[in-house]
Write a protein that holds these residues in place. Structure first.
Motif, mmCIF file in Angstrom:
data_model
loop_
_atom_site.group_PDB
_atom_site.id
_atom_site.type_symbol
_atom_site.label_atom_id
_atom_site.label_comp_id
_atom_site.label_asym_id
_atom_site.label_seq_id
_atom_site.Cartn_x
_atom_site.Cartn_y
_atom_site.Cartn_z
ATOM 1 N N SER A 237 38.005 31.823 32.921
ATOM 2 C CA SER A 237 38.882 32.234 34.149
ATOM 3 C C SER A 237 39.126 33.340 33.635
ATOM 4 O O SER A 237 39.263 34.104 34.931
ATOM 5 C CB SER A 237 40.275 31.067 33.992
ATOM 6 N N PHE A 238 39.964 34.245 32.358
ATOM 7 C CA PHE A 238 39.981 35.384 32.449
ATOM 8 C C PHE A 238 38.444 35.839 32.220
ATOM 9 O O PHE A 238 38.902 37.521 32.913
ATOM 10 C CB PHE A 238 40.322 35.404 30.707
ATOM 11 N N LEU A 239 37.536 35.255 32.377
ATOM 12 C CA LEU A 239 36.193 36.676 31.762
ATOM 13 C C LEU A 239 36.175 36.632 33.680
ATOM 14 O O LEU A 239 35.583 37.332 33.838
ATOM 15 C CB LEU A 239 35.006 35.257 30.813
ATOM 16 N N GLY A 240 36.502 36.038 34.257
ATOM 17 C CA GLY A 240 35.786 35.702 35.842
ATOM 18 C C GLY A 240 36.733 36.673 36.121
ATOM 19 O O GLY A 240 36.721 37.534 37.359
ATOM 20 N N GLN A 241 38.257 37.087 35.896
ATOM 21 C CA GLN A 241 38.530 37.996 36.586
ATOM 22 C C GLN A 241 38.429 39.380 36.168
ATOM 23 O O GLN A 241 38.364 39.932 35.951
ATOM 24 C CB GLN A 241 40.403 37.473 35.958
ATOM 25 N N ALA A 244 35.056 40.092 37.391
ATOM 26 C CA ALA A 244 35.684 40.451 38.914
ATOM 27 C C ALA A 244 35.898 42.579 39.088
ATOM 28 O O ALA A 244 34.975 42.840 40.008
ATOM 29 C CB ALA A 244 36.673 40.015 40.008
ATOM 30 N N SER A 245 36.480 42.817 38.608
ATOM 31 C CA SER A 245 36.838 43.887 38.438
ATOM 32 C C SER A 245 35.707 44.900 38.211
ATOM 33 O O SER A 245 35.377 46.354 38.694
ATOM 34 C CB SER A 245 38.139 44.385 37.676
ATOM 35 N N MET A 246 35.170 44.509 37.122
ATOM 36 C CA MET A 246 34.065 44.863 37.114
ATOM 37 C C MET A 246 32.612 45.332 38.617
ATOM 38 O O MET A 246 32.612 46.480 38.217
ATOM 39 C CB MET A 246 33.370 44.780 35.411
ATOM 40 N N LEU A 247 32.403 43.679 38.597
ATOM 41 C CA LEU A 247 31.522 44.315 39.791
ATOM 42 C C LEU A 247 32.294 45.068 40.698
ATOM 43 O O LEU A 247 30.979 45.570 41.588
ATOM 44 C CB LEU A 247 31.855 42.757 40.730
ATOM 45 N N HIS A 248 33.447 44.845 40.655
ATOM 46 C CA HIS A 248 33.908 45.798 42.144
ATOM 47 C C HIS A 248 34.065 47.698 41.530
ATOM 48 O O HIS A 248 33.738 48.181 42.506
ATOM 49 C CB HIS A 248 35.811 45.882 41.987
ATOM 50 N N LEU A 249 33.798 48.679 40.006
ATOM 51 C CA LEU A 249 33.356 49.225 39.735
ATOM 52 C C LEU A 249 32.047 49.866 40.043
ATOM 53 O O LEU A 249 31.818 50.551 40.539
ATOM 54 C CB LEU A 249 33.813 48.992 38.415
ATOM 55 N N LEU A 276 35.814 33.901 39.544
ATOM 56 C CA LEU A 276 34.925 35.077 39.379
ATOM 57 C C LEU A 276 34.828 35.057 41.575
ATOM 58 O O LEU A 276 34.997 35.810 42.281
ATOM 59 C CB LEU A 276 33.260 35.141 39.598
ATOM 60 N N GLU A 277 34.666 33.791 41.887
ATOM 61 C CA GLU A 277 34.375 34.026 43.319
ATOM 62 C C GLU A 277 35.602 33.177 43.963
ATOM 63 O O GLU A 277 36.036 34.365 45.167
ATOM 64 C CB GLU A 277 33.953 32.365 43.846
ATOM 65 N N LEU A 278 36.730 33.219 43.116
ATOM 66 C CA LEU A 278 37.935 33.355 43.838
ATOM 67 C C LEU A 278 38.890 35.525 43.577
ATOM 68 O O LEU A 278 39.577 35.682 44.613
ATOM 69 C CB LEU A 278 38.847 32.761 42.987
ATOM 70 N N GLU A 279 38.280 35.724 42.253
ATOM 71 C CA GLU A 279 38.816 36.884 42.209
ATOM 72 C C GLU A 279 38.190 38.477 42.864
ATOM 73 O O GLU A 279 38.782 39.423 43.029
ATOM 74 C CB GLU A 279 39.348 37.501 40.629
ATOM 75 N N VAL A 280 37.376 37.618 43.487
ATOM 76 C CA VAL A 280 36.502 39.371 44.162
ATOM 77 C C VAL A 280 36.826 39.739 45.284
ATOM 78 O O VAL A 280 37.799 38.929 45.722
ATOM 79 C CB VAL A 280 34.733 38.947 44.369
#
Length: 311
Positions: A237-241, A244-249, A276-280
């Motif tokens: 869960s933390f990995l996805g969080q 997700a921030s890295m995907l945004h960047l 990841l799906e929840l956080e993007v």
């Protein structure tokens, strides 16, 4: 020492436990010569051991056009100075590239090992065909590297790519770097083991022993151990969080996951994907995004150093 007349480059992977050095013929990706030795030995410093290992793979005839070295920890690839290398005594503000150039009268390049692993997977591994890649290695700690527009992202001082030190938990557990709440502190092998130890100390039931690790937790989870399953769900869960921030960047087209903890498979990867799906910010970030496991194994940094040497 390679005896026949040859032309090529030497790639080196310096780790806290072992140093690997290999000679590659021009145009080849399989080493003509590959040797390894322990990083530390009584009565001999690590730098001397590195130099002697490079000499052992040097061709007897021909030309070495470049020596490229992957090193753990922060460094400046432009100046060739290693700021510090964890678990290697004396490697602080070390002008490594200058020392090697002087010793061998040959051009030398250095790079952070996780950045070079990203370079290797992009060029010859799971990331072939992708010019925007995020590489994450999940092991004792968490490291990584970013390929953006076909270039390795290193930053103004060569310090970019420290993906394990994105903050994901306010007032969270202490990271090995001395700061709290970093991704490495909660999703690495060490982070998983620390969480399990805390829960066991609080009286939680588990088939785990007194000194849990991510490896034995994976085995226990496969047998239905609830605490072990929970630990991987938490880490994923933390990995996805964090990712997700890295995907945004960086908006990569592929995420490549390496490191021993990924061998837990869906125990980690299923909650990671769900998180990841929840956080993007938008599903658009996941459109056509590939998530692959690394393909180059233990030689990933060596291959990345090869790519650096030929750049």
């Amino acid at each position: 020492m390679v005896s026949k007349e040859t032309n090529g480059v030497i790639a080196v992977d310096v780790g806290g436990t072992h140093i690997r050095a290999a000679f590659f013929l021009d145009g080849e990706i399989e080493p003509l010569e590959l040797k390894r030795k322990d990083t530390k030995a009584p009565g001999e410093n690590s730098l001397d051991r590195l130099i002697s290992l490079i000499k052992s793979v040097w061709p007897g005839k021909g030309t070495v056009t470049c020596i490229a070295i992957g090193v753990p920890g922060p460094l400046n690839p432009m100046t060739g100075i290693v700021n510090c290398a964890p678990n290697i005594d004396g490697w602080k503000n070390l002008p490594l590239a200058k020392i090697i150039r002087s010793e061998f009268n040959t051009p030398c390049k250095i790079g952070n090992d996780a950045n070079l692993a990203a370079l290797g997977e992009w060029k010859y591994g799971a990331g072939i065909g992708h010019n925007d890649l995020l590489y994450i290695t999940i092991s004792t700690g968490i490291g990584g590297g970013i390929i953006s527009g076909g270039d390795l992202l290193v930053g103004s001082l060569g310090l970019a790519g420290e993906v394990g030190h994105i903050k994901v938990m306010r007032n969270g557990p202490m990271c090995g770097c001395g700061k709290s709440g970093h991704l490495e502190a909660v999703a690495s092998g060490t982070g998983i083991a620390n969480y399990l130890s805390e829960q066991l100390a609080s009286g939680r039931d588990s088939i785990l022993g007194k000194n849990p690790s991510a490896h034995n937790a994976a085995e226990a989870a496969k047998k239905g151990d609830a605490l072990s399953i929970e630990a991987f769900e938490r880490a994923g869960s933390f990995l996805g969080q964090g990712i997700a921030s890295m995907l945004h960047l960086f908006n990569p087209s592929i995420i490549v996951l390496g490191g021993g903890v990924t061998k837990a498979g869906d125990l980690l990867l299923k909650p990671f994907r769900q998180s990841l799906e929840l956080e993007v910010l938008s599903p658009a970030y996941l459109q056509n995004l590939k998530i692959e496991t690394a393909k180059l194994g233990d030689h990933v940094v060596l291959i990345g150093a090869l790519v650096l040497a030929r750049t």
